[in-house]
Every structure is written in structure tokens, then in C-alpha cells.
Write a protein that holds these residues in place. Structure first.
Motif, PDB file in Angstrom:
ATOM      1  N   GLU A 285      46.246  40.176  45.656  1.00 52.31           N
ATOM      2  CA  GLU A 285      45.002  40.938  45.726  1.00 52.31           C
ATOM      3  C   GLU A 285      44.041  40.525  44.625  1.00 52.31           C
ATOM      4  N   ARG A 286      44.589  40.291  43.438  1.00 53.37           N
ATOM      5  CA  ARG A 286      43.748  39.857  42.322  1.00 53.37           C
ATOM      6  C   ARG A 286      43.137  38.480  42.605  1.00 53.37           C
ATOM      7  N   GLN A 287      43.929  37.591  43.173  1.00 55.69           N
ATOM      8  CA  GLN A 287      43.404  36.277  43.525  1.00 55.69           C
ATOM      9  C   GLN A 287      42.320  36.375  44.596  1.00 55.69           C
ATOM     10  N   THR A 288      42.520  37.276  45.567  1.00 60.96           N
ATOM     11  CA  THR A 288      41.516  37.438  46.622  1.00 60.96           C
ATOM     12  C   THR A 288      40.208  37.959  46.054  1.00 60.96           C
ATOM     13  N   ARG A 289      40.287  38.964  45.148  1.00 66.23           N
ATOM     14  CA  ARG A 289      39.055  39.491  44.541  1.00 66.23           C
ATOM     15  C   ARG A 289      38.347  38.414  43.716  1.00 66.23           C
ATOM     16  N   THR A 290      39.122  37.638  42.974  1.00 65.63           N
ATOM     17  CA  THR A 290      38.520  36.571  42.172  1.00 65.63           C
ATOM     18  C   THR A 290      37.858  35.524  43.068  1.00 65.63           C
ATOM     19  N   ARG A 291      38.516  35.184  44.171  1.00 61.49           N
ATOM     20  CA  ARG A 291      37.959  34.180  45.086  1.00 61.49           C
ATOM     21  C   ARG A 291      36.648  34.656  45.702  1.00 61.49           C
ATOM     22  N   GLU A 292      36.588  35.919  46.085  1.00 64.06           N
ATOM     23  CA  GLU A 292      35.356  36.445  46.678  1.00 64.06           C
ATOM     24  C   GLU A 292      34.229  36.498  45.661  1.00 64.06           C
ATOM     25  N   LYS A 293      34.558  36.801  44.395  1.00 56.38           N
ATOM     26  CA  LYS A 293      33.519  36.774  43.359  1.00 56.38           C
ATOM     27  C   LYS A 293      32.986  35.359  43.174  1.00 56.38           C
ATOM     28  N   PHE A 294      33.883  34.376  43.143  1.00 53.78           N
ATOM     29  CA  PHE A 294      33.461  32.986  43.024  1.00 53.78           C
ATOM     30  C   PHE A 294      32.649  32.559  44.251  1.00 53.78           C
ATOM     31  N   ARG A 295      33.028  33.050  45.427  1.00 52.48           N
ATOM     32  CA  ARG A 295      32.304  32.697  46.647  1.00 52.48           C
ATOM     33  C   ARG A 295      30.851  33.158  46.581  1.00 52.48           C
ATOM     34  N   GLN A 296      30.656  34.406  46.138  1.00 53.60           N
ATOM     35  CA  GLN A 296      29.304  34.928  46.045  1.00 53.60           C
ATOM     36  C   GLN A 296      28.489  34.163  44.997  1.00 53.60           C
ATOM     37  N   MET A 297      29.115  33.862  43.875  1.00 53.12           N
ATOM     38  CA  MET A 297      28.416  33.084  42.853  1.00 53.12           C
ATOM     39  C   MET A 297      28.081  31.680  43.354  1.00 53.12           C
TER      40      MET A 297
END
Length: 487
Positions: free
Chosen positions: A193-205
Motif C-alpha cells: 500500500e505504501r508503494q502504491t501511494r508513493t507511485r501515485e504521488k510520483f505519477r501526478q508529479m
């Protein structure tokens, strides 16, 4: 575009080319015949061949422009060549069959562009995921090595107290593996879950462009020195089978390069497209497109014409060009590295000024392959006026757009347009007639000072009137008038 009527084709050509209605009608009919040919039954289609066109007229009257615009209207593979360049290879020229190979390459480009558009969305998605993988990989902390496990000393016998403690704690030992497994599963779920949240933050950036300057490492293909060496020795002259042998023998090398995300996006996009498209189907479709819709424009055909007495020196090479062109125009099979291509249904348009020769100086067999002959007229003064103002991208609009980049507004008065046309017509009459290309020479001389000082004239309006034309071009016109009296 093949379904356009001849009237519609001529109307489209009128938007870019002034005059030459006979030539426009001829190419419009040829284009419509392409569409009619495709509607015929297969048995009849084999018997019908395209009627090639020979354009006769001085330079600069629109021969090349008509053919080029026609190819753009149809989206057909198009190649423009000069006949004088395809002299016999034994002398100094290129292989005539390379015309067809260039046509196939043009068809490959058209089909590849269409295929790239079809897979563009999927490629963009793959590029985004690939960049996220690279960014997250570079941002992950290094994982420490697991500690070394200490093995039990089997040389020392176990004491009886050890067995007793094991018997007493037997009940606890059964529950510990279950609790440890639950804790490990919970930790693994939280980690994902932590990896998924980090990936989505990077995606938006990434979508917001905030990571464009971030450096990532990519593996890119690199041409070997052998390929670069052979490319300079005329690979197009090599037999296609030999080209394929070299392609298989020379290995593809990859090199790891560090580049910003903005640049990596383009590299990864090309790689994703190559993975998604089917090269074999593209090559097959390109061959079919070149066979059925190919358009070849042979310019300067008069430069390879010789009179009946020419048999030595460069005339031998010129005759060789006609002999080599004849089977290509008549219909033959040319071997390319993508497969064999038949030239029976390719439309050939030849053009020449024929100042020192006549169409009858061509080989009789070659003359018969160009049954449609169109003579293009010299440009008149009124034609020059129309060329300056009527086409969508006329010369005056081009110069206005160029200077507008510098913040300079360029305005041509009506009397200035008339004066420029007079100058162009007069210079063509008194010196060598180069047609509409004379306008380029005159406008460059006319706007020389304005183009030079434009960076310092931002925000100003420059008006070109007849007086300005007379001042800038008076010296040229005077010298041209005097030149006709000098022996």
C-alpha cells in the motif's frame, strides 16, 4: 483523396499554383484514373496500365510544384529525382533501380506514421509506467544485507534440561509460527500500500512536469562503427540480400546513458512504439501501397536526351540512362530489402525544359511510355502578380510572417506588388528566364535592409511602396538594361 473529382483536384491545386490549367487537368485526370482502376475487376485491372505524363516547359513555371502538391493531396508515396543523377553506374551515376527503393522507403514512412498514431495511446501509457519504475528504483534506499545465521554446534551434546524446556514450551511453539505469519502478511500488505501511494504521488508529479529535470539511467541502442562505415559507402547500391546479411552479422549494441526525464520520455516512446507495431505487416502494406499508388517525378529528363549523331563522351552515358529507365517505366520487378516490387502500376511524371533538345530526341520506346504530353506556358507579368498575392502561402505572406517573429509588421502596397511583378518579368526577358524563382531573388534584395535591422525595429510598421522598390532595385534594373548592349 483518390475519390476527389478532377474538378475538385484542380480547385485544390489552384490554391497553391497559379495558371498552367492544362497541366492541372492532366494530373487530375491521371489521379481519377487511379481511383477508376481500383474499381475494376481483377482480370481487367491487370490489363490497364497508368498513362504517364511528360511536362514540357521552362524552369520555374510550376512543373515540380504541381507534382509535389498532387502527392500531398493523395498521401501517396512520392519520390522526386533528377534524370542526370541516374547516369550509368559505370561512369559516375547511381543505380536507376534505387528510384524504386527510395519510393519503398517513402511508403514505409507513410505506413509507419499511420501505425504509430494507432498505438500512440498505449505507448504513452507504457512510457509513463517505465519512467515511474526508473524513478522509484533510483529513490529506494539500499537494502541492508541480512545478518549471518549462526549454526548450532552439533559437536556438543544437548543436555537434558534443553529437552525439558522444549517439552514445557511445546504449546507456545505451536502458536508462534501462526502469529509470525500473520504479522509478516500484515507488513507485506502495508508495504504494498505504501508503494502504491508513493507511485501515485510520483505519477501526478510526472504529469505536472515537476520531474522533467530528474536524471534516470536508460539502455539505448547504439550503431556500431561497422554500420556507420558501410553507410558512407553507399549501402543503397548494395544488393538487398547482401544488406540483410550485414544486418544479421552486425550485432546490436546497447549503452547505458543518464539523461533527464524529459529526454528519456522521447527515447522510451520510440522504444514502446517499436515494441507495439508489427514491422512485417508494415513492410507488406508499404509494398502494396507503393505498387498501387506510387508516384515518381523524373525532373530534367531533357538532360539525358541526345540527337541521332551523339554516340561518344557523355552522350553514351545519357543513352545509358534512357536504357536503364525504360524497363522501370515499362514495368519490371525490382528487388528491395523489404521484398520484390512491381512497377507496372506506378505513375511516372517526367519534366524538362527541352531548350537544346526535343521530346523526339528521346528513345522511341521511352517516348511511347509517356503518352500524355503537356506544355506549360511562360509566366506573364499578370502571373507574377497573382503568384505574389493569391496562393495560401504566397511569397509576400511568407516574408510578413518571418518579420512578424521579430515584432515588425510588413505591409506591401498595391503599386509595390505591381512594380515587383514588372521587375521580375523584365529581368526574365532581358536575362536568363528562371520563371517564378526570379521573385525570390528580387524580394531578398528588396528586403535586405529590413531583414538585417529587424531585431532593432520591434514594434514598428514597415510599408513597402513602389518608390521603395524603385530605390532598392533601380541599380539592378539599370545594370540589366546595360548588359544587353555589351557583347
Amino acid at each position: 483523396m483518390y475519390e476527389m473529382t478532377p474538378t475538385e483536384v484542380v480547385a485544390r491545386l489552384d490554391q497553391f499554383i497559379v495558371g498552367q490549367n492544362d497541366a492541372k487537368r492532366a494530373v487530375a485526370i491521371a489521379l481519377r484514373n487511379r481511383w477508376r482502376w481500383k474499381q475494376l475487376p481483377e482480370e481487367m485491372r491487370r490489363e490497364v496500365t497508368p498513362k504517364n505524363i511528360l511536362m514540357i516547359g521552362p524552369t520555374g513555371v510550376g512543373k515540380t510544384e504541381i507534382t509535389r502538391r498532387l502527392a500531398k493531396l493523395t498521401g501517396a508515396p512520392f519520390v522526386k529525382v533528377e534524370a542526370s543523377k541516374y547516369t550509368e553506374v559505370g561512369y559516375y551515376g547511381r543505380d536507376v533501380e534505387s528510384i524504386i527503393r527510395d519510393l519503398v522507403e517513402a511508403a514505409i514512412g507513410i505506413v509507419s506514421d499511420k501505425a504509430r498514431k494507432d498505438v500512440e495511446d498505449e505507448a504513452v501509457t507504457r512510457v509513463e509506467e517505465r519512467i515511474l519504475d526508473l524513478l522509484l528504483k533510483s529513490s529506494e534506499p539500499s537494502v541492508p544485507e541480512p545478518p549471518m545465521l549462526s549454526l548450532p554446534d552439533f559437536t556438543t551434546p544437548a543436555s537434558s534440561s534443553d529437552f525439558r524446556s522444549a517439552d514445557q514450551d511445546g504449546e507456545e511453539s505451536e502458536t508462534q509460527p501462526i502469529e509470525a505469519g500473520l504479522d509478516a502478511a500484515e507488513k507485506e500488505r502495508e508495504r504494498k500500500e505504501r508503494q502504491t501511494r508513493t507511485r501515485e504521488k510520483f505519477r501526478q508529479m510526472l504529469r505536472d512536469g515537476k520531474l522533467d529535470d530528474k536524471m534516470v539511467e536508460l539502455s539505448v541502442e547504439q550503431k556500431t562503427a561497422t554500420v556507420q562505415m558501410f553507410s558512407g559507402l553507399g549501402m543503397d547500391q548494395m544488393d538487398p540480400s547482401m544488406q540483410n546479411v550485414f544486418d544479421r552479422l552486425i550485432p546490436t549494441q546497447t549503452k547505458t546513458r543518464e539523461m533527464p526525464v524529459e529526454q528519456a520520455r522521447k527515447v522510451l516512446f520510440d522504444q514502446a512504439v517499436e515494441e507495439l507495431i508489427d514491422r512485417d505487416s508494415i513492410q507488406e502494406e508499404a509494398l502494396r501501397l507503393a505498387e498501387a499508388s506510387g508516384l515518381v517525378f523524373i525532373d530534367e529528363i531533357d538532360k539525358v536526351c541526345v540527337d541521332g549523331e551523339g554516340s561518344k563522351g557523355p552522350d553514351v552515358s545519357r543513352q545509358g540512362v534512357q536504357r536503364d529507365l525504360l524497363p522501370i517505366v515499362e514495368g519490371t520487378t525490382v528487388q528491395t530489402k523489404y521484398g520484390n516490387l512491381k512497377t507496372d502500376n506506378i505513375l511516372f511524371i517526367a519534366a524538362g525544359a527541352f531548350h537544346k533538345s526535343r521530346p523526339s530526341d528521346m528513345m522511341p520506346e521511352l517516348q511511347g511510355r509517356f503518352p500524355i504530353r503537356v506544355e506549360l506556358a511562360d509566366l506573364t507579368r499578370d502571373d507574377f502578380v497573382r503568384i505574389l498575392v493569391e496562393p495560401e502561402s504566397s511569397l509576400l505572406r511568407q516574408y510578413e510572417a518571418l518579420l512578424k517573429v521579430e515584432g515588425v509588421k510588413l505591409v506591401f502596397s498595391d503599386d509595390a506588388v505591381q512594380k515587383i511583378a514588372d521587375c521580375a518579368f523584365q529581368m526574365n526577358q532581358s536575362t536568363q528566364n528562371i520563371g517564378a524563382r526570379r521573385l525570390h531573388t528580387i524580394l531578398e534584395r528588396l528586403l535586405e535592409n529590413v531583414s538585417f535591422d529587424a531585431p532593432a525595429m520591434s514594434g514598428r510598421t514597415v510599408t513597402i511602396d513602389s518608390e521603395a522598390v524603385r530605390e532598392q532595385l533601380g541599380e539592378i534594373l539599370g545594370s540589366e538594361d546595360l548588359s544587353q548592349f555589351i557583347l
